[in-house]
Design an enzyme around this catalytic site. Sequence first.
Site, PDB file in Angstrom:
ATOM      1  N   LYS A  58      13.432  30.167  56.481  1.00 58.96           N
ATOM      2  CA  LYS A  58      12.560  29.903  57.630  1.00 58.96           C
ATOM      3  C   LYS A  58      11.120  29.643  57.182  1.00 58.96           C
ATOM      4  CE  LYS A  58      15.192  32.654  60.994  1.00 58.96           C
ATOM      5  NZ  LYS A  58      15.150  33.821  61.911  1.00 58.96           N
ATOM      6  N   ALA A  74      10.731  35.622  58.978  1.00 58.00           N
ATOM      7  CA  ALA A  74      11.415  36.912  59.093  1.00 58.00           C
ATOM      8  C   ALA A  74      12.775  36.726  59.739  1.00 58.00           C
ATOM      9  CB  ALA A  74      10.570  37.897  59.909  1.00 58.00           C
ATOM     10  N   ASP A  75      13.695  37.601  59.369  1.00 55.15           N
ATOM     11  CA  ASP A  75      15.008  37.593  60.015  1.00 55.15           C
ATOM     12  C   ASP A  75      15.552  39.022  60.025  1.00 55.15           C
ATOM     13  OD1 ASP A  75      17.101  35.261  60.836  1.00 55.15           O
ATOM     14  OD2 ASP A  75      18.141  37.084  60.236  1.00 55.15           O
ATOM     15  N   THR A  76      16.209  39.375  61.116  1.00 56.38           N
ATOM     16  CA  THR A  76      16.728  40.727  61.284  1.00 56.38           C
ATOM     17  C   THR A  76      18.244  40.710  61.374  1.00 56.38           C
ATOM     18  OG1 THR A  76      14.695  41.429  62.410  1.00 56.38           O
ATOM     19  CG2 THR A  76      16.672  42.786  62.748  1.00 56.38           C
ATOM     20  N   GLY A 111      14.344  41.065  56.796  1.00 62.80           N
ATOM     21  CA  GLY A 111      13.811  40.387  55.628  1.00 62.80           C
ATOM     22  C   GLY A 111      12.535  39.658  55.991  1.00 62.80           C
TER      23      GLY A 111
END
Length: 201
Positions: A58, A74-76, A111
């Site tokens: 991203k 960011a990624d969850t 992340g």
Amino acid sequence: MEFKTNRRVILASGSPRRSELMGVAGIPFIVRKPQVAEPLIRQGEKLANYAERLARLKAFDVAEHESGSVVIGADTVVHQEGRVYGKPSGREEAKAFLEALCGSVHSVSTGVCVTDGEKERTFSVTTDVEFRDVPGWMVDKYVDSGDPMDKAGAYGIQSGGALFVKEIRGDYHAVVGLPVADVFGVLNEMGVISGGKGDGL
């Protein structure tokens, strides 16, 4: 509380929760939504590393078009015993997710990738969340509210999902979607926050 930055900061995310957290931190930023397809998990890949890989994809998707800016991706990922609970496809899946998580502990790995196109800091924060064993009518009520539908794991800890939580062990804000204190620290280390390293932040 507001801070100055010496470069434009871009949040590579369409998540309103992440935007709210950046605003709370007092970091001036703009939003650019990345256009990336989420890849499959690689065989043997740790889920925290998967979250980092998604965050990096991203961030670099946006950074490619934003020369000179600092981009935060960011990624969850919500997971339990190797199973990933993503955004539910509909009511029944949201209900199934919540029923599976109730009365047990799951993990939330967020992340983060911060890059200016040359330097890069990628890391992840994992928080354990324990859910209460709630009655079925409560799950139905929450699902019917519509709140779970755009959230990994089918719940928002900052909204109605808070009623399911018995205990968290780790960073609350990482569960919401962005470990904002860590992000602030990285921006400060990179000299992006006005005053930079000398402020002792």
